[in-house]
Design a protein around this motif. Structure first.
Motif, PDB file in Angstrom:
ATOM      1  N   TYR A   1       0.813  -1.217   0.000  1.00 45.99           N
ATOM      2  CA  TYR A   1       0.000   0.000   0.000  1.00 45.99           C
ATOM      3  C   TYR A   1       0.842   1.260   0.000  1.00 45.99           C
ATOM      4  CZ  TYR A   1       0.255  -0.430   5.170  1.00 45.99           C
ATOM      5  OH  TYR A   1       0.668  -0.580   6.465  1.00 45.99           O
TER       6      TYR A   1
ATOM      7  N   THR B   1       3.837   1.369  -1.629  1.00 45.30           N
ATOM      8  CA  THR B   1       4.250   1.436  -3.034  1.00 45.30           C
ATOM      9  C   THR B   1       3.106   1.979  -3.887  1.00 45.30           C
ATOM     10  OG1 THR B   1       5.528  -0.546  -2.584  1.00 45.30           O
ATOM     11  CG2 THR B   1       5.374   0.142  -4.865  1.00 45.30           C
ATOM     12  N   ALA B   2       1.884   1.516  -3.569  1.00 49.11           N
ATOM     13  CA  ALA B   2       0.728   1.998  -4.327  1.00 49.11           C
ATOM     14  C   ALA B   2       0.580   3.509  -4.159  1.00 49.11           C
ATOM     15  CB  ALA B   2      -0.543   1.287  -3.865  1.00 49.11           C
TER      16      ALA B   2
ATOM     17  N   ARG C   1       2.953   5.602  -3.630  1.00 46.48           N
ATOM     18  CA  ARG C   1       3.978   6.225  -4.478  1.00 46.48           C
ATOM     19  C   ARG C   1       3.536   6.214  -5.927  1.00 46.48           C
ATOM     20  NH1 ARG C   1       9.350   3.560  -4.658  1.00 46.48           N
ATOM     21  NH2 ARG C   1       9.774   5.190  -6.151  1.00 46.48           N
ATOM     22  N   ALA C   2       2.946   5.070  -6.353  1.00 51.35           N
ATOM     23  CA  ALA C   2       2.511   4.956  -7.743  1.00 51.35           C
ATOM     24  C   ALA C   2       1.399   5.951  -8.050  1.00 51.35           C
ATOM     25  CB  ALA C   2       2.049   3.535  -8.046  1.00 51.35           C
ATOM     26  N   LEU C   3       0.635   6.342  -7.022  1.00 50.63           N
ATOM     27  CA  LEU C   3      -0.411   7.344  -7.227  1.00 50.63           C
ATOM     28  C   LEU C   3       0.185   8.736  -7.366  1.00 50.63           C
ATOM     29  CD1 LEU C   3      -3.059   6.162  -4.607  1.00 50.63           C
ATOM     30  CD2 LEU C   3      -3.219   5.965  -7.069  1.00 50.63           C
ATOM     31  N   GLY C   4       1.471   8.863  -7.057  1.00 50.34           N
ATOM     32  CA  GLY C   4       2.133  10.148  -7.191  1.00 50.34           C
ATOM     33  C   GLY C   4       2.116  10.981  -5.929  1.00 50.34           C
ATOM     34  N   LEU C   5       1.662  10.408  -4.810  1.00 48.85           N
ATOM     35  CA  LEU C   5       1.598  11.174  -3.563  1.00 48.85           C
ATOM     36  C   LEU C   5       3.007  11.538  -3.103  1.00 48.85           C
ATOM     37  CD1 LEU C   5      -1.106   9.048  -1.720  1.00 48.85           C
ATOM     38  CD2 LEU C   5      -1.428  11.030  -3.170  1.00 48.85           C
ATOM     39  N   THR C   6       3.094  12.660  -2.367  1.00 46.13           N
ATOM     40  CA  THR C   6       4.409  13.102  -1.914  1.00 46.13           C
ATOM     41  C   THR C   6       4.857  12.296  -0.697  1.00 46.13           C
ATOM     42  OG1 THR C   6       3.374  14.730  -0.507  1.00 46.13           O
ATOM     43  CG2 THR C   6       4.017  15.461  -2.690  1.00 46.13           C
ATOM     44  N   ASN C   7       6.166  12.299  -0.466  1.00 48.52           N
ATOM     45  CA  ASN C   7       6.728  11.575   0.674  1.00 48.52           C
ATOM     46  C   ASN C   7       6.107  11.997   1.987  1.00 48.52           C
ATOM     47  OD1 ASN C   7       8.470   9.835  -0.570  1.00 48.52           O
ATOM     48  ND2 ASN C   7      10.168  11.288  -0.590  1.00 48.52           N
TER      49      ASN C   7
ATOM     50  N   ILE D   1       3.055  13.140   2.585  1.00 48.87           N
ATOM     51  CA  ILE D   1       1.727  12.523   2.737  1.00 48.87           C
ATOM     52  C   ILE D   1       1.874  11.039   3.032  1.00 48.87           C
ATOM     53  CG2 ILE D   1      -0.430  11.963   1.559  1.00 48.87           C
ATOM     54  CD1 ILE D   1      -0.179  14.497  -0.022  1.00 48.87           C
TER      55      ILE D   1
ATOM     56  N   ARG E   1       0.329   9.796   6.409  1.00 49.04           N
ATOM     57  CA  ARG E   1      -0.991   9.169   6.287  1.00 49.04           C
ATOM     58  C   ARG E   1      -0.938   7.661   6.064  1.00 49.04           C
ATOM     59  NH1 ARG E   1      -5.736  11.342   5.796  1.00 49.04           N
ATOM     60  NH2 ARG E   1      -6.245  10.411   3.786  1.00 49.04           N
ATOM     61  N   TYR E   2       0.196   7.165   5.567  1.00 46.95           N
ATOM     62  CA  TYR E   2       0.262   5.732   5.277  1.00 46.95           C
ATOM     63  C   TYR E   2       1.202   4.995   6.221  1.00 46.95           C
ATOM     64  CZ  TYR E   2      -2.354   6.608   1.050  1.00 46.95           C
ATOM     65  OH  TYR E   2      -3.345   6.960   0.188  1.00 46.95           O
TER      66      TYR E   2
ATOM     67  N   PRO F   1       0.561   6.116  10.767  1.00 49.68           N
ATOM     68  CA  PRO F   1      -0.635   5.550  11.429  1.00 49.68           C
ATOM     69  C   PRO F   1      -0.534   4.043  11.621  1.00 49.68           C
ATOM     70  CG  PRO F   1      -1.291   7.068   9.688  1.00 49.68           C
ATOM     71  CD  PRO F   1       0.194   6.892   9.563  1.00 49.68           C
ATOM     72  N   ASN F   2       0.152   3.371  10.720  1.00 47.67           N
ATOM     73  CA  ASN F   2       0.279   1.929  10.852  1.00 47.67           C
ATOM     74  C   ASN F   2       1.401   1.522  11.796  1.00 47.67           C
ATOM     75  OD1 ASN F   2      -1.742   0.647   8.998  1.00 47.67           O
ATOM     76  ND2 ASN F   2      -0.814   2.133   7.627  1.00 47.67           N
TER      77      ASN F   2
ATOM     78  N   ARG G   1       6.162  12.748 -10.927  1.00 45.64           N
ATOM     79  CA  ARG G   1       4.828  12.852 -10.327  1.00 45.64           C
ATOM     80  C   ARG G   1       3.704  13.115 -11.327  1.00 45.64           C
ATOM     81  NH1 ARG G   1       6.393  15.064  -5.537  1.00 45.64           N
ATOM     82  NH2 ARG G   1       6.683  12.945  -4.827  1.00 45.64           N
TER      83      ARG G   1
ATOM     84  N   THR H   1      -2.584  -4.598   0.006  1.00 53.01           N
ATOM     85  CA  THR H   1      -2.580  -3.571  -1.030  1.00 53.01           C
ATOM     86  C   THR H   1      -3.309  -2.304  -0.596  1.00 53.01           C
ATOM     87  OG1 THR H   1      -2.866  -3.293  -3.406  1.00 53.01           O
ATOM     88  CG2 THR H   1      -4.705  -4.276  -2.220  1.00 53.01           C
TER      89      THR H   1
ATOM     90  N   ASN I   1      -4.310   0.435   2.624  1.00 53.12           N
ATOM     91  CA  ASN I   1      -3.917   0.937   3.933  1.00 53.12           C
ATOM     92  C   ASN I   1      -4.980   0.552   4.967  1.00 53.12           C
ATOM     93  OD1 ASN I   1      -3.252   2.406   6.173  1.00 53.12           O
ATOM     94  ND2 ASN I   1      -2.946   4.334   5.082  1.00 53.12           N
TER      95      ASN I   1
END
Lengths: 308, 332
Positions: free
Chosen positions: A200, A202-203, A205-211, A213, A217-218, A221-222, B88, B104, B106
């Protein structure tokens, strides 16, 4: 499937509530927090007022835990000691947590030279004998800070600078936070290292989110579960540590009541007046055990896979 | 047909430090000289056994693993040269769906939050339009809108994989890497997800790079199939061609291992000897020569070129010169 969505936190809370020891621990901690919070309104006597006609009285209805060698009411002092203990534990843990989470998260997430330097720093801190560090800090900084505060008082005439307990607290918070953060940093780093390679992340990152975020957020929290357990245990440890330092005279100094310096005083006369030792020691023991129960329960509730 | 991605000599090596003190350097040759043009709207499948570099290929194309060499040309830009920030804006167009449905998503985010994240980040819908967009996405993948308030652990594996597909779709991509996207699911669910992927391809004109190891699935959905062995592409052909006339000795062995429904059907199994060599020290020349029944002197010293044997059917083998007259029976 019930119709209300259940977050992992709510699930964990449900599991915690089923754990009797953890609930007991939680209640004890909650009651002590309450007592510490409303202390000034429930103490039967002023914790500083001396009554030389009533010295070393055994426990009675008018003095539930008796009085000490200066005729001060012991239960009032124990309640004030709880304020000291919780104040120190919470402040120290918050400071240590801030340092630990920031350093650990950055080290684990960005890796590389960042990681190595920070871990050297952590190992270095851990390798210094804790007690020695606290004694050195107290011995070398107490006088300069007191002088500086005296200067501030003369400059501003604000009586807050005259409060010598403040020096104690600043030094105790500072020195204890300084030795308490490495376990948090290591824990967070290990968590972040394992989480940042999950699909999740990697996903994301693949969505283009910044480091930023992704980390906030990912990843973080985990990483919270084990951290909450560590904080619960850490609060208990910090209380014990504060008592130990006060016992040795490098923590909170008299007349500010602390369970540590009360135990220290009580120890000298325990053959004649055991209640002076038993009262603070028993309370300290109960709180420590309560925090451990709570920590264990949180561990089971937040990491259910660890159980059968 | 227009070319969407032009991939040339894409390579990915991982450098390791071995030994008690990290004193020995080593290099994993995960992917070497991968070249292919991916056409808009096609499904290109990559097959091969575990560790052959299929997943690395997908990761390197998307620059999730920064390639060690080669180029990935997309809209006139070489993605392989871009750093994270420059990459990006392109991420939106190029998405990925992973294998494991359980990791896959969160676990701390509801499905709705997970799907909103890319939409809001790339400003693909306003806050007011968001609920409608979420409902549309969930409907696209065959889930009802009330799933938006659920957490991943409340969903089945198939449902989670649908959400993962919806998350990829949320960016309105043109290209999706399906990295073993159905391998971890039950067979009945596999078929559903496969059909879903095909429906979405029709609806949105998607291009797929389908990474798999199940040859039956690949045969069913692919336009073209690439076979990989130890980090290199061994053969690339239209799906029907590959299954009818496999050329590379490795492909032949691989296809002969596909189970038959009829246990009494005559079979010509070609058992390969030995193990796959370590990608830490791939054999010189043709990487397959240590196990190839046709291997000869040339194969041990010279890497075979990727040659077109019949139109659209390429293979990297010294021994295969034409679809019929291979040197199959007469190794030199």
């Amino acid at each position: 499937m019930e119709d209300r969505p259940t977050s992992l936190w709510r699930d964990a809370w449900k599991r915690l509530r089923r754990n009797k020891l953890a609930v007991t621990g939680l209640w004890i901690v909650a009651v002590l927090v309450l007592v510490a919070a409303i202390g000034p309104w429930i103490t039967p006597y002023d914790f500083l007022s001396q009554n030389l006609d009533a010295r070393n009285l055994p426990p009675s209805l008018s003095h539930l835990f008796g009085t000490d060698d200066l005729g001060r009411d012991v239960i009032s002092r124990v309640i004030y000691g709880a304020r000291t203990a919780f104040l120190v534990a919470v402040c120290v843990t918050v400071i240590a947590l801030l340092i630990g989470v920031v350093l650990g998260a950055i080290a684990g997430f960005y890796g590389g030279i960042f990681d190595r330097v920070m871990m050297w720093f952590t190992d270095m801190t851990m390798s210094v004998p804790q007690l020695l560090l606290v004694v050195v800090i107290n011995a070398s900084l107490k006088q300069p800070i007191a002088t500086w505060m005296e200067g501030m008082y003369l400059a501003t005439l604000n009586p807050i600078w005259r409060n010598s307990a403040l020096v104690d607290f600043v030094l105790v918070f500072g020195s204890m936070a300084l030795i308490s953060w490495p376990p948090y940093a290591r824990l967070v780093r290990a968590q972040v290292l394992s989480i940042r390679s999950r699909p999740y992340v990697t996903a994301a990152r693949a969505l283009g989110l910044t480091n930023r975020i992704i980390l906030l957020r990912y990843v973080l929290p985990n990483a919270m579960g084990p951290l909450i357990v560590a904080v619960s245990a850490g609060l208990g440890t910090a209380m014990v540590l504060e008592s130990a330092f006060s016992f040795l005279g490098v923590g909170v100094n008299p007349p500010t009541p602390s369970w540590g310096n009360m135990i220290s005083d009580g120890l000298r006369v325990w053959t004649n007046y055991p209640h002076l030792l038993i009262a603070p020691a028993a309370v300290l023991a109960v709180v420590t055990v309560a925090f451990n129960f709570l920590g264990d329960g949180l561990n089971d509730a937040l990491n259910p896979k660890g159980q059968k | 047909m227009t070319t969407l991605l032009e991939i040339r000599n894409l390579s990915k090596h991982f450098d390791l430090r071995l030994g008690a003190f990290g004193e020995r350097g080593a290099r994993v040759h995960a992917l070497d000289d991968f070249s292919v043009d991916i056409a808009e709207g096609e499904t290109l499948s990559i097959v091969g056994e575990s560790g052959c570099g299929k997943s690395t290929t997908g990761f390197a194309i998307l620059n999730l693993h920064h390639p060690s060499g080669g180029s990935v040309l997309y809209k006139g830009t070489d993605l392989a040269q871009l750093d994270e920030d420059a990459m990006r804006p392109f991420r939106r167009d190029l998405q990925i769906v992973f294998q494991d449905p359980y990791s896959t998503l969160n676990p701390r985010m509801t499905i709705g939050e997970a799907l909103s994240e890319p939409i809001l980040f790339h400003k693909l819908a306003s806050k007011a339009d968001l609920p409608a967009r979420l409902a549309q996405l969930l409907q696209d993948v065959g889930l009802s809108a009330r799933f938006a308030s659920r957490y991943p652990h409340e969903l089945s594996g198939g449902q989670r994989q649908r959400v993962a597909i919806a998350r990829a779709l949320a960016c309105q991509p043109r290209f999706i890497v399906c990295d073993e996207a159905i391998s971890a699911l039950d067979v009945s669910v596999q078929a559903q997800i496969l059909n879903l992927l095909l429906d979405l391809q029709d609806k949105y004109g998607l291009t797929y790079l389908f990474i798999a190891h199940d040859l039956a699935v690949v045969r069913h959905i692919s336009d073209r199939v690439g076979v990989m062995y130890l980090g290199r592409l061994a053969e690339l052909a239209p799906a029907a061609n590959l299954f009818a006339t496999p050329l590379h000795p490795y492909t032949r062995a691989l296809l002969s291992a596909v189970p038959e429904a009829n246990p009494r059907a005559p079979r010509n199994r070609q058992m390969l000897q030995g193990e796959v060599p370590s990608p830490l020290a791939p054999p010189p020349g043709c990487r397959f020569h240590t196990r190839c029944p046709l291997a000869r002197g040339l194969c041990r010293s010279q890497t075979p070129a990727f040659r077109e044997i019949t139109p659209g059917h390429l293979t990297a083998c010294h021994a295969v010169t034409s679809p019929t007259a291979t040197n199959w029976e007469t190794p030199a």
